[in-house]
Design an enzyme around this catalytic site. Sequence first.
Site, PDB file in Angstrom:
ATOM      1  N   TYR A 430       0.812  -1.216   0.000  1.00  9.94           N
ATOM      2  CA  TYR A 430       0.000   0.000   0.000  1.00  9.94           C
ATOM      3  C   TYR A 430       0.844   1.265   0.000  1.00  9.94           C
ATOM      4  CZ  TYR A 430      -0.062  -0.427   5.272  1.00  9.94           C
ATOM      5  OH  TYR A 430       0.223  -0.563   6.610  1.00  9.94           O
ATOM      6  N   GLU A 431       0.150   2.376  -0.260  1.00  7.40           N
ATOM      7  CA  GLU A 431       0.772   3.696  -0.454  1.00  7.40           C
ATOM      8  C   GLU A 431       1.765   3.693  -1.616  1.00  7.40           C
ATOM      9  OE1 GLU A 431      -0.697   5.935   0.858  1.00  7.40           O
ATOM     10  OE2 GLU A 431      -1.699   4.894   2.481  1.00  7.40           O
ATOM     11  N   GLY A 432       1.426   3.006  -2.673  1.00 14.46           N
ATOM     12  CA  GLY A 432       2.297   2.894  -3.833  1.00 14.46           C
ATOM     13  C   GLY A 432       3.174   1.674  -3.689  1.00 14.46           C
TER      14      GLY A 432
END
Length: 581
Positions: A430-432
């Site tokens: 997550y978050e890229g």
Amino acid sequence: MTFRAPVRDLALSLQTAGHPALVGQAFPDLDEDTVIAVLEAAGAFVESELAPLNRKGDQVGARFENGVVSAAPGFAQAYQAFVAGGWNSLSADPEHGGQGLTKAMELAVFEMVHAANMAFGLCPMLTQGAIEALDLHGTERQKRLVLPKLVSGEWTGTMNLTEPQAGSDLAAVTTRADPDGEGGYRLHGQKIFITWGDHDAAENICHLVLARLPDSPPGVKGISLFLATKRLVEDDGQLGVANDLRAGSIEHKLGIHGSPTCVMLFEGARAELVGEVNNGIAHMFVMMNAARLQVGVQGVAIAERAFQQALAFSQERKQGRAAWGADGSIYGHPDVRRTLLLMKAKIEAARAICLTTGVCADLARLAPTEAERTTARQRQELLTPIAKAWSTDIGVEVASLGVQVHGGMGFIEETGAAQHYRDARIAPIYEGTNGIQAIDLVGRKVAMEGGAVMDALCAEMHATVADLKASAGLEAVGARLDAGIAALERATDWLLQNKGPNALSAATPYLKLAGDVIGGWMLARQALATAGAADDWSKSKTALARLYSGQVLAQAPGLADGVMDGAGDLESVSAQALGAY
């Protein structure tokens, strides 16, 4: 197993990251004694309040019943204690009720929060990003009515990007924002994977949502950012009726069971524009970049928790005839000891990268000259994808090694080692995803100023080599770091000359090379900072640097060769090899 906050390690990491100079320069009312006191108080809080809830959060988790989301047992009460202690407002602007401390200190505190209870820590972590986004791009009304509540922690914040058809490709976002004729908007759409999207720990939840206006252009250029609150906020600041948004369900996940990951349904929800029309991606990147660094810290945190548990287990578990020690514990087996030391070395390297990035973020705002602020901002931008990706990869690796140290008992849920491994696995996603971080590093960050930002970092690392070669016991560390920096420079030059698909196919190994070398430099600086001290803790920093240089830095030249040699024909080779299946 009891969690112990690594306050002394955090303080050393802040010291070698340049935090004392930052404090003396931009925070004249803050001294190092206060920094230590804050870290110790935070450590005491997470040990007593958050760590005991971690297992229950995993076993019971958040609940979704009759359309209502409830936090895991004890989490709501712990959140109120967290807020009452002021831990939500550390680095926020005092104008909005914050304490005005450094971002680096906040990251150090949040590492302890995440290590004690990663699922819990996600709630205030997302709120920090919402605070930064509204502080920079919010309207006067949002800053007056919403921002102080987020800073205090009375309300929490979320980030609503992902949709079923739009994960990393935000150009595919379809959530619609229709003008309501009264200066506001109505949101229609569905968002998924929304961390702490609904819960009962706070009285209001502030959703930052990416959506499209009816007349917006296609693609990412047509996306705007909106604020929609769970309960409407009246002009006098009082809470009004429930908004037309709700959680449709919560996800059943591999790990972080205590964090309610929601499907959010916006069914004509009232919303306000944040920032400029059609500039939502840029505004949301403020929140995303803050979250990326925080997720890097999560990687460090879960690794620290897994290491502590593995160390304690190794000293208790009796098995076989140990080569060292007389108590018969597996701690006396050389390979177990080597594994534990390597785990600890990688944790401290990752911690130092994250906190150094935090110090750069502070200097980018607060350094006395524009030139210094620019230099710090560029260093921060270069390090952020490394901090996020390399540190979360270390989190998974160390948690896996923690299971390995436990042996068969690590594969059994009752020991708790498996939870750390399950919890760690989300952080590289997550978050890229870490692949996206590597592409960002290679495609944008390394190329900044024609490669001058990376060149400046390598030059600074070379300066440390001379100090290492002149320090007794660290000569070999200096030699291996020197070779590692040369390998990184060689791979960097190749990337700058070979752009496009070839560079992208080398992105992940290049990021690993950069993290390995920069992490080794960070450990070397810690060894130099503690050289000559007689206590075991100080001596351990030299031992960590030496082991890391021998088992990680020594591989850097070969990894650089892999970056350059393994990329050119990857398209055709992969088509042949994978096509065969």
